[in-house]
Write a protein that holds these residues in place. Structure first.
Motif, PDB file in Angstrom:
ATOM      1  N   VAL A  38       0.839  -1.199   0.000  1.00 26.51           N
ATOM      2  CA  VAL A  38       0.000   0.000   0.000  1.00 26.51           C
ATOM      3  C   VAL A  38       0.874   1.250   0.000  1.00 26.51           C
ATOM      4  CG1 VAL A  38      -1.610   1.362   1.405  1.00 26.51           C
ATOM      5  CG2 VAL A  38      -2.053  -1.065   0.983  1.00 26.51           C
ATOM      6  N   ARG A  39       1.877   1.292   0.837  1.00 25.41           N
ATOM      7  CA  ARG A  39       2.778   2.466   0.879  1.00 25.41           C
ATOM      8  C   ARG A  39       3.500   2.667  -0.455  1.00 25.41           C
ATOM      9  NH1 ARG A  39       3.170   0.815   6.261  1.00 25.41           N
ATOM     10  NH2 ARG A  39       2.554   2.434   7.713  1.00 25.41           N
ATOM     11  N   GLN A  40       3.965   1.565  -1.052  1.00 22.78           N
ATOM     12  CA  GLN A  40       4.638   1.667  -2.350  1.00 22.78           C
ATOM     13  C   GLN A  40       3.696   2.208  -3.422  1.00 22.78           C
ATOM     14  OE1 GLN A  40       5.941  -2.382  -2.847  1.00 22.78           O
ATOM     15  NE2 GLN A  40       7.938  -2.006  -1.876  1.00 22.78           N
ATOM     16  N   ARG A  41       2.465   1.742  -3.415  1.00 22.44           N
ATOM     17  CA  ARG A  41       1.499   2.196  -4.417  1.00 22.44           C
ATOM     18  C   ARG A  41       1.109   3.654  -4.208  1.00 22.44           C
ATOM     19  NH1 ARG A  41      -2.580  -2.982  -5.062  1.00 22.44           N
ATOM     20  NH2 ARG A  41      -1.091  -4.355  -6.089  1.00 22.44           N
ATOM     21  N   ILE A  42       1.047   4.085  -2.964  1.00 19.94           N
ATOM     22  CA  ILE A  42       0.756   5.496  -2.692  1.00 19.94           C
ATOM     23  C   ILE A  42       1.916   6.366  -3.167  1.00 19.94           C
ATOM     24  CG2 ILE A  42       0.504   7.205  -0.848  1.00 19.94           C
ATOM     25  CD1 ILE A  42      -1.225   5.050   0.605  1.00 19.94           C
ATOM     26  N   GLU A  43       3.145   5.943  -2.877  1.00 21.97           N
ATOM     27  CA  GLU A  43       4.317   6.700  -3.340  1.00 21.97           C
ATOM     28  C   GLU A  43       4.352   6.799  -4.859  1.00 21.97           C
ATOM     29  OE1 GLU A  43       7.799   4.955  -1.577  1.00 21.97           O
ATOM     30  OE2 GLU A  43       7.100   5.395   0.455  1.00 21.97           O
ATOM     31  N   ALA A  44       3.814   5.791  -5.544  1.00 26.24           N
ATOM     32  CA  ALA A  44       3.772   5.791  -7.008  1.00 26.24           C
ATOM     33  C   ALA A  44       2.512   6.483  -7.535  1.00 26.24           C
ATOM     34  CB  ALA A  44       3.831   4.358  -7.524  1.00 26.24           C
ATOM     35  N   SER A  45       1.706   7.064  -6.632  1.00 28.07           N
ATOM     36  CA  SER A  45       0.446   7.748  -6.992  1.00 28.07           C
ATOM     37  C   SER A  45      -0.518   6.820  -7.728  1.00 28.07           C
ATOM     38  CB  SER A  45       0.720   8.995  -7.827  1.00 28.07           C
ATOM     39  OG  SER A  45       1.474   9.916  -7.092  1.00 28.07           O
ATOM     40  N   ASP A  46      -0.598   5.587  -7.279  1.00 25.29           N
ATOM     41  CA  ASP A  46      -1.476   4.586  -7.895  1.00 25.29           C
ATOM     42  C   ASP A  46      -2.933   4.896  -7.561  1.00 25.29           C
ATOM     43  OD1 ASP A  46      -2.907   2.339  -8.683  1.00 25.29           O
ATOM     44  OD2 ASP A  46      -1.424   0.918  -7.927  1.00 25.29           O
TER      45      ASP A  46
END
Length: 118
Positions: A38-46
């Motif tokens: 979830v954190r990775q996807r937020i950082e990628a603006s998913d």
């Protein structure tokens, strides 16, 4: 994207908890792995993770979504699970509401404001 630019620390924590729980259930993942994803996807603006009710998205320059042109501000009224989509409104008189799939939203609009009402 940094959530702390749009949300209070409490609202950010609640949002992360909700999205992590969804991923744990949907993909049957342990909490630590789901939280990292979830954190990775937020950082990628998913947009598949970010899109939520009470957000304002602005149509990007050179793009349109349904009847709305570049610069139009749109509000997410509801998030749908299947298909992965949102109900958007322009808050006009009368308001126009349409269902938009999340990949299209992410491609043609950007998250510009978030009214955390929970």
């Amino acid at each position: 994207m940094m959530l702390d630019q749009l949300l209070s620390p409490h609202a950010e924590a609640q949002f992360l908890y909700e999205r992590t729980a969804e991923l744990m259930i949907q993909d049957r993942l342990p909490a630590a792995i789901a939280a990292r994803i979830v954190r990775q996807r937020i950082e990628a603006s998913d947009v598949l993770v970010l899109a939520a009710p009470d957000q304002e998205w602005t149509v990007r320059p050179g793009c349109s979504i349904g009847p709305w042109e570049a610069g139009q501000r749109l509000w997410v009224m509801e998030r749908l699970a299947l298909p992965s989509a949102v109900i958007l409104t322009d808050c006009g008189l009368p308001p126009t509401e349409i269902e938009v799939e999340l990949p299209l939203l992410g491609e043609r609009a950007e998250l510009t404001e978030w009214r955390w009402i929970r």
